[in-house]
Design a protein around this motif. Structure first.
Motif, PDB file in Angstrom:
ATOM      1  N   ASP A 197      48.638  36.906  37.590  1.00 56.87           N
ATOM      2  CA  ASP A 197      48.987  38.080  36.785  1.00 56.87           C
ATOM      3  C   ASP A 197      48.392  37.981  35.382  1.00 56.87           C
ATOM      4  O   ASP A 197      47.983  38.991  34.791  1.00 56.87           O
ATOM      5  CB  ASP A 197      50.515  38.222  36.676  1.00 56.87           C
ATOM      6  N   LYS A 198      48.347  36.773  34.832  1.00 54.40           N
ATOM      7  CA  LYS A 198      47.776  36.579  33.504  1.00 54.40           C
ATOM      8  C   LYS A 198      46.249  36.584  33.563  1.00 54.40           C
ATOM      9  O   LYS A 198      45.576  37.155  32.693  1.00 54.40           O
ATOM     10  CB  LYS A 198      48.272  35.254  32.914  1.00 54.40           C
ATOM     11  N   LEU A 199      45.726  35.962  34.588  1.00 60.35           N
ATOM     12  CA  LEU A 199      44.281  35.801  34.713  1.00 60.35           C
ATOM     13  C   LEU A 199      43.567  37.146  34.845  1.00 60.35           C
ATOM     14  O   LEU A 199      42.516  37.389  34.233  1.00 60.35           O
ATOM     15  CB  LEU A 199      43.995  34.922  35.928  1.00 60.35           C
ATOM     16  N   VAL A 200      44.129  38.064  35.618  1.00 61.21           N
ATOM     17  CA  VAL A 200      43.454  39.323  35.925  1.00 61.21           C
ATOM     18  C   VAL A 200      43.396  40.266  34.729  1.00 61.21           C
ATOM     19  O   VAL A 200      42.698  41.283  34.770  1.00 61.21           O
ATOM     20  CB  VAL A 200      44.146  40.012  37.132  1.00 61.21           C
ATOM     21  N   MET A 201      44.096  39.938  33.638  1.00 61.29           N
ATOM     22  CA  MET A 201      44.134  40.833  32.498  1.00 61.29           C
ATOM     23  C   MET A 201      42.895  40.763  31.609  1.00 61.29           C
ATOM     24  O   MET A 201      42.789  41.486  30.630  1.00 61.29           O
ATOM     25  CB  MET A 201      45.391  40.587  31.662  1.00 61.29           C
ATOM     26  N   HIS A 202      41.945  39.919  31.908  1.00 60.58           N
ATOM     27  CA  HIS A 202      40.675  39.935  31.170  1.00 60.58           C
ATOM     28  C   HIS A 202      39.867  41.155  31.591  1.00 60.58           C
ATOM     29  O   HIS A 202      39.805  41.497  32.777  1.00 60.58           O
ATOM     30  CB  HIS A 202      39.882  38.653  31.460  1.00 60.58           C
ATOM     31  N   GLU A 203      39.222  41.793  30.631  1.00 61.28           N
ATOM     32  CA  GLU A 203      38.550  43.078  30.911  1.00 61.28           C
ATOM     33  C   GLU A 203      37.397  42.962  31.904  1.00 61.28           C
ATOM     34  O   GLU A 203      36.982  43.963  32.490  1.00 61.28           O
ATOM     35  CB  GLU A 203      38.044  43.700  29.607  1.00 61.28           C
ATOM     36  N   ALA A 204      36.894  41.759  32.141  1.00 66.52           N
ATOM     37  CA  ALA A 204      35.764  41.596  33.059  1.00 66.52           C
ATOM     38  C   ALA A 204      36.183  41.252  34.479  1.00 66.52           C
ATOM     39  O   ALA A 204      35.365  41.268  35.391  1.00 66.52           O
ATOM     40  CB  ALA A 204      34.820  40.503  32.541  1.00 66.52           C
ATOM     41  N   ILE A 205      37.473  40.931  34.667  1.00 65.00           N
ATOM     42  CA  ILE A 205      37.937  40.436  35.963  1.00 65.00           C
ATOM     43  C   ILE A 205      38.540  41.565  36.786  1.00 65.00           C
ATOM     44  O   ILE A 205      39.419  42.283  36.313  1.00 65.00           O
ATOM     45  CB  ILE A 205      38.963  39.299  35.776  1.00 65.00           C
ATOM     46  N   GLU A 206      38.084  41.701  38.016  1.00 64.65           N
ATOM     47  CA  GLU A 206      38.643  42.709  38.912  1.00 64.65           C
ATOM     48  C   GLU A 206      39.672  42.113  39.868  1.00 64.65           C
ATOM     49  O   GLU A 206      40.651  42.760  40.225  1.00 64.65           O
ATOM     50  CB  GLU A 206      37.539  43.397  39.719  1.00 64.65           C
ATOM     51  N   ALA A 207      39.465  40.895  40.308  1.00 66.81           N
ATOM     52  CA  ALA A 207      40.398  40.240  41.230  1.00 66.81           C
ATOM     53  C   ALA A 207      40.293  38.731  41.028  1.00 66.81           C
ATOM     54  O   ALA A 207      39.280  38.230  40.515  1.00 66.81           O
ATOM     55  CB  ALA A 207      40.086  40.615  42.673  1.00 66.81           C
ATOM     56  N   CYS A 208      41.345  38.026  41.424  1.00 69.22           N
ATOM     57  CA  CYS A 208      41.334  36.576  41.216  1.00 69.22           C
ATOM     58  C   CYS A 208      42.257  35.886  42.201  1.00 69.22           C
ATOM     59  O   CYS A 208      43.141  36.513  42.797  1.00 69.22           O
ATOM     60  CB  CYS A 208      41.730  36.233  39.794  1.00 69.22           C
ATOM     61  N   VAL A 209      42.061  34.588  42.341  1.00 66.17           N
ATOM     62  CA  VAL A 209      42.917  33.738  43.166  1.00 66.17           C
ATOM     63  C   VAL A 209      43.074  32.404  42.455  1.00 66.17           C
ATOM     64  O   VAL A 209      42.100  31.851  41.929  1.00 66.17           O
ATOM     65  CB  VAL A 209      42.305  33.517  44.568  1.00 66.17           C
ATOM     66  N   VAL A 210      44.303  31.900  42.437  1.00 67.65           N
ATOM     67  CA  VAL A 210      44.568  30.540  41.954  1.00 67.65           C
ATOM     68  C   VAL A 210      44.818  29.677  43.176  1.00 67.65           C
ATOM     69  O   VAL A 210      45.637  30.015  44.040  1.00 67.65           O
ATOM     70  CB  VAL A 210      45.780  30.510  41.002  1.00 67.65           C
ATOM     71  N   THR A 211      44.108  28.566  43.277  1.00 67.66           N
ATOM     72  CA  THR A 211      44.187  27.712  44.458  1.00 67.66           C
ATOM     73  C   THR A 211      44.086  26.254  44.034  1.00 67.66           C
ATOM     74  O   THR A 211      43.925  25.952  42.854  1.00 67.66           O
ATOM     75  CB  THR A 211      43.078  28.089  45.467  1.00 67.66           C
ATOM     76  N   GLY A 212      44.173  25.342  45.004  1.00 68.56           N
ATOM     77  CA  GLY A 212      44.004  23.945  44.660  1.00 68.56           C
ATOM     78  C   GLY A 212      44.951  22.974  45.335  1.00 68.56           C
ATOM     79  O   GLY A 212      45.356  21.970  44.746  1.00 68.56           O
ATOM     80  N   ALA A 213      45.327  23.264  46.575  1.00 65.58           N
ATOM     81  CA  ALA A 213      46.189  22.330  47.309  1.00 65.58           C
ATOM     82  C   ALA A 213      45.518  20.960  47.389  1.00 65.58           C
ATOM     83  O   ALA A 213      44.326  20.849  47.701  1.00 65.58           O
ATOM     84  CB  ALA A 213      46.466  22.879  48.706  1.00 65.58           C
TER      85      ALA A 213
ATOM     86  N   PRO B  83      45.146  22.801  39.691  1.00 66.25           N
ATOM     87  CA  PRO B  83      44.677  24.038  40.322  1.00 66.25           C
ATOM     88  C   PRO B  83      43.443  24.583  39.600  1.00 66.25           C
ATOM     89  O   PRO B  83      43.130  24.171  38.472  1.00 66.25           O
ATOM     90  CB  PRO B  83      45.862  24.995  40.169  1.00 66.25           C
ATOM     91  N   LEU B  84      42.774  25.500  40.255  1.00 66.43           N
ATOM     92  CA  LEU B  84      41.626  26.167  39.628  1.00 66.43           C
ATOM     93  C   LEU B  84      41.708  27.661  39.925  1.00 66.43           C
ATOM     94  O   LEU B  84      42.396  28.096  40.846  1.00 66.43           O
ATOM     95  CB  LEU B  84      40.305  25.575  40.125  1.00 66.43           C
ATOM     96  N   GLY B  85      41.016  28.430  39.114  1.00 65.32           N
ATOM     97  CA  GLY B  85      41.010  29.880  39.296  1.00 65.32           C
ATOM     98  C   GLY B  85      39.644  30.362  39.738  1.00 65.32           C
ATOM     99  O   GLY B  85      38.616  29.934  39.187  1.00 65.32           O
ATOM    100  N   ILE B  86      39.618  31.208  40.750  1.00 64.54           N
ATOM    101  CA  ILE B  86      38.375  31.851  41.196  1.00 64.54           C
ATOM    102  C   ILE B  86      38.481  33.322  40.829  1.00 64.54           C
ATOM    103  O   ILE B  86      39.444  33.990  41.222  1.00 64.54           O
ATOM    104  CB  ILE B  86      38.163  31.688  42.712  1.00 64.54           C
ATOM    105  N   VAL B  87      37.530  33.810  40.055  1.00 67.40           N
ATOM    106  CA  VAL B  87      37.606  35.190  39.564  1.00 67.40           C
ATOM    107  C   VAL B  87      36.392  35.993  40.018  1.00 67.40           C
ATOM    108  O   VAL B  87      35.266  35.509  39.986  1.00 67.40           O
ATOM    109  CB  VAL B  87      37.731  35.250  38.030  1.00 67.40           C
TER     110      VAL B  87
ATOM    111  N   VAL C 256      52.850  24.460  42.799  1.00 67.60           N
ATOM    112  CA  VAL C 256      52.318  25.515  41.928  1.00 67.60           C
ATOM    113  C   VAL C 256      52.516  26.863  42.618  1.00 67.60           C
ATOM    114  O   VAL C 256      52.180  27.025  43.798  1.00 67.60           O
ATOM    115  CB  VAL C 256      50.806  25.302  41.645  1.00 67.60           C
ATOM    116  N   ALA C 257      53.081  27.826  41.883  1.00 67.10           N
ATOM    117  CA  ALA C 257      53.208  29.210  42.368  1.00 67.10           C
ATOM    118  C   ALA C 257      52.048  30.008  41.778  1.00 67.10           C
ATOM    119  O   ALA C 257      51.993  30.219  40.559  1.00 67.10           O
ATOM    120  CB  ALA C 257      54.544  29.809  41.940  1.00 67.10           C
ATOM    121  N   PRO C 258      51.092  30.449  42.589  1.00 64.48           N
ATOM    122  CA  PRO C 258      49.888  31.065  42.037  1.00 64.48           C
ATOM    123  C   PRO C 258      50.083  32.460  41.443  1.00 64.48           C
ATOM    124  O   PRO C 258      49.396  32.826  40.487  1.00 64.48           O
ATOM    125  CB  PRO C 258      48.943  31.124  43.242  1.00 64.48           C
TER     126      PRO C 258
END
Length: 563
Positions: A447-463, A468-472, A440-442
């Motif tokens: 880039d898609k995840l951060v476009m929600h108006e409430a999200i300031e930063a995010c990480v996709v992880t899950g080795a 995978p899961l997203g932490i926002v 998985v390339a996070p």
């Protein structure tokens, strides 16, 4: 590579302006309470010469390292010029570093002295300054720092200006730029005077700049982009540089400067967009923009409120820019040129061409830059005359940074399309494998995840997880809203729909199992982000990995994490 003309080197540019435009105001420094101080070329050159005279009088051997620890200000630039005129090497430090990192850089570089300037939290930083290290305070430095520092103004009053024109050779070491370090200790990137001059030559062929331009300096001057674009762009063109006073006054600072050239990192471009949406809902803004004539009026009003109504060149970089964000600004009438580069190549590698829609790429290479993709790994490799001299006191890492034929290993993955534009798809080392054996390339998902108006930063992880899961991380406004039950539920439902929309665009092995919401801010102070707002993935793993299995087994689409 084309050799650099000696009159394009940094100090020679200062001497040129000092002689040909001595009375032109080129720096505007906020002094607090709405007051500003202007500097002409003659005034700033005289202060730099007086400080150079002082540094010269200390008797340090030529090429000694002298550090600058300060937020951006007029004295930062004058210090750099003084260090160079005195025959030494500058070592800028981010003004948000922890004491341990400050100590590492000052001791590793063997700094002979340190300029202490505008800073927040000096008490926490001070233990990082080695005992006995000579320090020089700026007029706006923390009052508590002055008892242990010599005063800038007092030094300038008692030392005569250094006379003549000190010439530094193009091959000489100009500075050590310590990388912000998303992993491990920062490394000191060695860059020469010639590298900076070449980088400017390449840069202004793609982005035209002149003495009529204005820039607001607010991203750390310790960062390579601000150093090249603002400091060396200023020296090359003679443009007018304004400085930001603080985060609280940033809007007023922008309004005062009315920059014609403006660079920002993706996280801040997102915050600007969210600020507009806070005042005007997205649907209403899009509807108004689609109406002939009225749309033009709305665009001008929004850009004027942002302080960017006179911006003719807008640029982004330091991390990938989400495509939806680029499209939003284009509709607003402010197309953003996306650039790509590293400290190791003075950030001059690729940039989209103004006036051409190359969104989704970082454009073709600058003239004189060569790029290729390693067939085995997909790594982007490049070559130019702006490549570093190596990492300071680290021959092993220096060697590892280059291929056998001298090309820089960027550590980024990508591909080059038929038009010669570079697409960046993530970091070579950021790829992770799920328990199903799929990679998985996070970055594209983020880039898609951060476009929600409430999200300031995010990480996709899950080795090694099934999916995978997203932490926002929520922005401040969303955190505030989440404290009210009904608003919290509405936000959770909105994020669940956002997750479903994103998963619908992904391959099955990339689809996110859940979104985890954190409300505690990721900051430089808690060491989760770098000073240029890049999230440190290793720190995310350290803090949250113990919860991954529990989150995966919960069966919930959206999970609130109790910070």
């Amino acid at each position: 590579m084309t050799p650099v003309s000696s009159d394009m080197l940094a100090l020679q540019r200062l001497y040129h302006w000092e002689k040909t435009a001595p009375d032109r105001v080129v720096l505007t420094q906020p002094m607090g309470q709405g007051m500003t101080r202007d500097y002409t070329w003659q005034q700033l050159a005289e202060q730099a010469r007086r400080m150079a005279g002082y540094l010269k009088s200390r008797g340090w051997e030529p090429g000694s390292r002298i550090a600058i620890l300060s937020k951006n200000c007029a004295w930062w630039l004058m210090s750099d010029l003084a260090i160079w005129m005195a025959g030494h090497v500058s070592v800028p430090l981010y003004p948000t570093l922890a004491a341990d990192t400050i100590h590492h850089i000052l001791t590793h570089s063997e700094a002979k002295a340190c300029f202490i300037g505008k800073l927040d939290g000096w008490d926490a930083m001070k233990p990082g300054v080695p005992a006995g290290l000579p320090c020089i305070s700026y007029p706006l430095s923390p009052p508590e720092s002055r008892s242990s520092c010599e005063d800038w103004d007092a030094i300038c009053q008692r030392h005569e200006p250094l006379q003549g024109q000190v010439i530094r050779d193009a091959q000489e070491l100009a500075t050590l730029i310590y990388t912000s370090g998303t992993t491990g200790q920062p490394k000191g990137v060695m860059q020469s005077f010639g590298s900076f001059a070449w980088a400017l030559n390449a840069g202004i062929q793609r982005l035209t700049m002149s003495a009529d331009d204005r820039m607001l300096s607010y991203l750390p001057l310790a960062h390579v982009v601000e150093r090249v674009l603002v400091e060396h762009g200023w020296l090359r063109t003679g443009m007018h540089v304004y400085f930001a006073e603080s985060l609280e006054t940033f809007t007023a600072d922008l309004q005062r400067a009315r920059p014609t050239i403006f660079f920002s990192v993706p996280r801040l471009w997102v915050k600007f967009q969210q600020g507009v949406h806070h005042k005007m809902p997205p649907a209403k803004l899009q509807r108004l923009l689609s109406i002939p004539i009225l749309g033009g009026i709305v665009r001008r009003k929004v850009l004027k409120a942002m302080g960017l109504d006179q911006c003719r060149i807008a640029a982004g970089g330091a991390a990938p820019m989400p495509l939806a964000l680029l499209e939003w600004y284009a509709k607003l009438g402010l197309p953003i040129n996306e650039g790509y580069g590293l400290t190791e190549n003075l950030a001059v590698s690729h940039l989209t061409i103004p006036g051409i829609n190359q969104r989704g790429t970082v454009g073709p290479p600058y003239q004189g830059v060569e790029a290729r993709i390693a067939p085995e790994t997909g790594e982007i490799q490049m070559h130019s005359a702006a490549l570093m001299m190596g990492y300071y006191k680290d021959p092993a890492q220096s060697s590892a940074a280059f291929t056998e034929d001298g090309w820089l290993r960027t550590g980024d993955k990508g591909h080059i399309d038929a038009q010669g534009n570079l697409h960046i798809t993530g970091r070579v080392k950021d790829l992770f494998k799920t328990s199903k054996g799929k990679y998985v390339a996070p970055a594209p998902i983020e880039d898609k995840l951060v476009m929600h108006e409430a999200i300031e930063a995010c990480v996709v992880t899950g080795a090694n997880m099934g999916q995978p899961l997203g932490i926002v991380m929520l922005n401040a406004d969303a955190v505030k809203r989440s404290q009210e039950t009904a608003s919290r539920q509405a936000l959770q439902e909105s994020l669940a729909r956002h997750l479903q929309r994103i998963n619908a665009t992904l391959d099955p092995h990339e689809q996110l199992k859940c979104l985890v919401i954190v409300t505690a801010a990721w900051t430089v102070d808690n060491d989760i982000i770098t000073p240029t707002f890049k999230v440190k993935r290793n720190r995310i793993e350290d803090i949250y990995s113990a919860y991954y299995e529990r989150w995966e087994d919960s069966g919930e689409q959206v999970i609130w994490h109790a910070d």
